[in-house]
Design a protein around this motif. Structure first.
Motif, PDB file in Angstrom:
ATOM      1  N   SER A 191       0.825  -1.215   0.000  1.00 14.17           N
ATOM      2  CA  SER A 191       0.000   0.000   0.000  1.00 14.17           C
ATOM      3  C   SER A 191       0.856   1.261   0.000  1.00 14.17           C
ATOM      4  O   SER A 191       1.840   1.365   0.740  1.00 14.17           O
ATOM      5  N   CYS A 192       0.464   2.217  -0.814  1.00 10.88           N
ATOM      6  CA  CYS A 192       1.182   3.501  -0.877  1.00 10.88           C
ATOM      7  C   CYS A 192       1.087   4.261   0.440  1.00 10.88           C
ATOM      8  O   CYS A 192       1.980   5.060   0.762  1.00 10.88           O
ATOM      9  N   THR A 193       0.020   4.016   1.201  1.00  8.55           N
ATOM     10  CA  THR A 193      -0.150   4.736   2.467  1.00  8.55           C
ATOM     11  C   THR A 193       0.966   4.397   3.461  1.00  8.55           C
ATOM     12  O   THR A 193       1.296   5.206   4.327  1.00  8.55           O
ATOM     13  N   PHE A 244       4.034   4.170   2.794  1.00  2.00           N
ATOM     14  CA  PHE A 244       5.245   4.917   2.446  1.00  2.00           C
ATOM     15  C   PHE A 244       5.048   6.426   2.561  1.00  2.00           C
ATOM     16  O   PHE A 244       5.927   7.200   2.198  1.00  2.00           O
ATOM     17  N   LYS A 245       3.889   6.834   3.082  1.00  6.60           N
ATOM     18  CA  LYS A 245       3.656   8.260   3.305  1.00  6.60           C
ATOM     19  C   LYS A 245       4.549   8.741   4.441  1.00  6.60           C
ATOM     20  O   LYS A 245       4.562   8.169   5.528  1.00  6.60           O
ATOM     21  N   HIS A 246       5.324   9.799   4.168  1.00  4.83           N
ATOM     22  CA  HIS A 246       6.297  10.274   5.161  1.00  4.83           C
ATOM     23  C   HIS A 246       5.620  11.060   6.268  1.00  4.83           C
ATOM     24  O   HIS A 246       4.827  11.960   6.020  1.00  4.83           O
ATOM     25  N   HIS A 247       5.935  10.683   7.498  1.00  6.83           N
ATOM     26  CA  HIS A 247       5.468  11.423   8.668  1.00  6.83           C
ATOM     27  C   HIS A 247       6.476  12.535   8.946  1.00  6.83           C
ATOM     28  O   HIS A 247       7.641  12.252   9.223  1.00  6.83           O
ATOM     29  N   THR A 282      12.701   8.369   5.850  1.00  5.64           N
ATOM     30  CA  THR A 282      11.420   7.943   5.300  1.00  5.64           C
ATOM     31  C   THR A 282      11.282   6.419   5.407  1.00  5.64           C
ATOM     32  O   THR A 282      12.271   5.698   5.590  1.00  5.64           O
ATOM     33  N   TRP A 306      10.470   4.517   2.967  1.00 11.60           N
ATOM     34  CA  TRP A 306      11.137   3.985   1.773  1.00 11.60           C
ATOM     35  C   TRP A 306      12.636   3.812   2.031  1.00 11.60           C
ATOM     36  O   TRP A 306      13.232   2.810   1.634  1.00 11.60           O
ATOM     37  N   SER A 351       3.853   7.471  11.874  1.00 12.49           N
ATOM     38  CA  SER A 351       2.831   7.838  12.859  1.00 12.49           C
ATOM     39  C   SER A 351       2.451   6.663  13.751  1.00 12.49           C
ATOM     40  O   SER A 351       1.850   6.857  14.803  1.00 12.49           O
ATOM     41  N   ILE A 368      -6.376   7.170   9.777  1.00  8.54           N
ATOM     42  CA  ILE A 368      -4.947   6.959   9.563  1.00  8.54           C
ATOM     43  C   ILE A 368      -4.362   6.599  10.923  1.00  8.54           C
ATOM     44  O   ILE A 368      -4.437   7.401  11.860  1.00  8.54           O
TER      45      ILE A 368
END
Length: 475
Positions: A45-47, A49-52, A59, A61, A288, A448
């Motif tokens: 899921s792309c979520t 890899f979302k940077h906090h 990151t 990634w 997060s 989230i």
């Protein structure tokens, strides 16, 4: 000396650790409701890899690439070739089995690394098994022992072995003198590690996707030339795994007893799940919720073992190289498998592959060692300079030496690390499972996931202030 090391290596791996690692993976899989299967799609899921936003951490990634840089080494080439030679095609099936269960172990150990992470002298996130041993179990002595083992193994032994693999491949495939390789590799290592962990992470982030994609394209190229053999090869893998292929010739027991340990040992070495190395990369990320890194590192195990190692195995098996009388083992077998489809380029391609796989492994292992120097509080500028000079010297010496004894030492040190780490993560698994379930609960509510340590009374007084919640250094 060699016989003594052989004895300890055999006792630890053949009699204890293989079954302990598999048993831990099965136990944690059950506790997590077989999360690696029911949430398989979420790993991509792309979520995740979302940077906090937190300047203290890397990151997600970057954490994935850094952990893959140490996982993806010459063992993905040589190790798989040896496993197929000694255990037969069935070894690949058992490699898949332990990899899938090891994903649950990776979920727990990397979630724990995130929960108990701290900040280093440079204000950046750091952590790993040593930290959850100290904070979660209240056993700093255990954390110091683990840090010592990982500094020696990752900082010196594994690096020397990877350097030696590059030198040997360069000499046999390209006729490059070992001394020339030693100077070049030592210089490249120096350029990278003197830039610190951030420099290593940037390189891993750029190189690992290219290396993995390039190798998979090579595998598709070779397998495509022998695609008519693929159904037979896959059938042979499953038959050999259970001794069905050998049953016709009356060798049922031999087939099973060789395939299972070879496949499982390769799976353990490739994934590193339970050994305690990847949590050092996971702890550096800013997220997060800790469980996000658990999913991230389950994906790393899948990519390294199920994808990369399988690609090597299929290159060898579909090429028919293993069918030749007196077929070689190790890297020579892979060379034989590549040669028919690579024409005159096989030497160069294989030498480049060994260099890329081994060099990224050198840098990844260095990062883990430096991270643990921070735990034992010897990461001051002067001491870090000495350590880096020693690492460069080890790279140089590793290119020039025969390292048979070091292979046994590497196995033994990895086994000791795994014993310590498995003890800690099993004792703390209750906390980690609750945190993972909290992540899933918030997802089911359409939120989230955000980690709130106040919801976990058992963590009170164990976490470093300011790690979870608003960054105190941000306005």
């Amino acid at each position: 000396m060699n016989e003594l090391l052989e004895f300890f290596d055999t006792v630890l791996w053949s009699s204890i650790l293989i079954y302990l690692l598999l048993g831990t993976g099965i136990y944690l899989s059950i506790r997590l409701g077989f999360i690696q299967f029911r949430r398989f799609r979420h790993m991509f899921s792309c979520t995740l890899f979302k940077h906090h936003p937190d300047h203290r951490g890397s990151t997600v990634w970057s954490a994935l690439c850094l952990s893959l840089s140490s996982r993806i080494g010459t063992g993905n080439l040589t190790g798989v070739a040896i496993a197929v030679t000694l255990g037969g095609p069935g070894a690949i099936f058992w490699m898949w089995v332990i990899a899938m269960f090891s994903m649950a172990t990776a979920m727990i150990e990397n979630t724990l690394a995130q929960i108990y992470k701290s900040t280093g002298l440079n204000g950046k996130f750091r952590g790993g098994p040593a930290d959850y041993m100290e904070k979660g179990l209240g056993m700093r002595w255990m954390g110091i022992l683990f840090s010592f083992l990982i500094v020696i193994s990752c900082g010196f032994i594994f690096i020397a072995l990877q350097a030696n693999a590059i030198a040997q491949a360069s000499f046999h495939l390209l006729h490059t003198p070992a001394l020339t390789t030693a100077f070049v590799l030592a210089a490249l290592t120096a350029l990278l590690i003197f830039g610190g962990i951030r420099s290593v992470t940037r390189v891993a982030r750029g190189l690992i996707p290219l290396i993995a994609l390039g190798y998979l394209l090579l595998a598709v190229w070779v397998i495509g030339h022998n695609v008519e053999k693929l159904p037979q090869v896959l059938a042979l893998v499953f038959k050999s795994a259970f001794g069905l292929q050998e049953a016709a010739s009356g060798a049922l027991a031999f087939g099973i007893t060789q395939a299972i340990p070879q496949g499982m040992q390769r799976g353990v070495f490739a994934s590193e799940a339970g050994v305690g190395s990847s949590p050092n990369a996971a702890a550096m990320a800013s997220v997060s919720h800790p469980a996000a890194l658990g999913f991230n590192q389950m994906l790393a195990v899948f990519i390294d073992t199920v994808v990369i190692c399988t690609a090597t195995a299929l290159i060898i098996l579909t090429s028919g190289a293993l069918d030749n009388p007196g077929a070689p083992s190790g890297i020579s077998l892979l060379h034989l498998a590549l040669s028919p489809t690579m024409s005159g380029w096989s030497n160069i391609v294989l030498a480049l592959l060994v260099f890329c796989f081994a060099f990224t492994s050198i840098t990844g292992n260095y990062t883990y060692a430096e991270n643990n120097l921070g735990f034992i509080r010897v990461a001051s500028t002067g001491k870090l300079l000495i350590f880096r000079l020693l690492v460069i010297a080890i790279v140089f010496i590793g290119c020039l030496m025969e390292l048979q004894v070091l292979w046994k030492l590497a196995d033994i040190f990895m086994a000791l690390m795994a014993l310590l780490n498995l003890t800690a993560l099993l004792l703390l698994s209750g906390v980690a499972v609750k945190v993972v379930k909290d992540y899933e609960r918030q997802q089911r509510m359409g939120k989230i996931p955000v980690f709130n340590p106040n919801h976990f009374p058992e963590l009170r007084g164990q976490l470093e202030p300011g790690i979870w919640g608003k960054n105190p250094h941000q306005k």
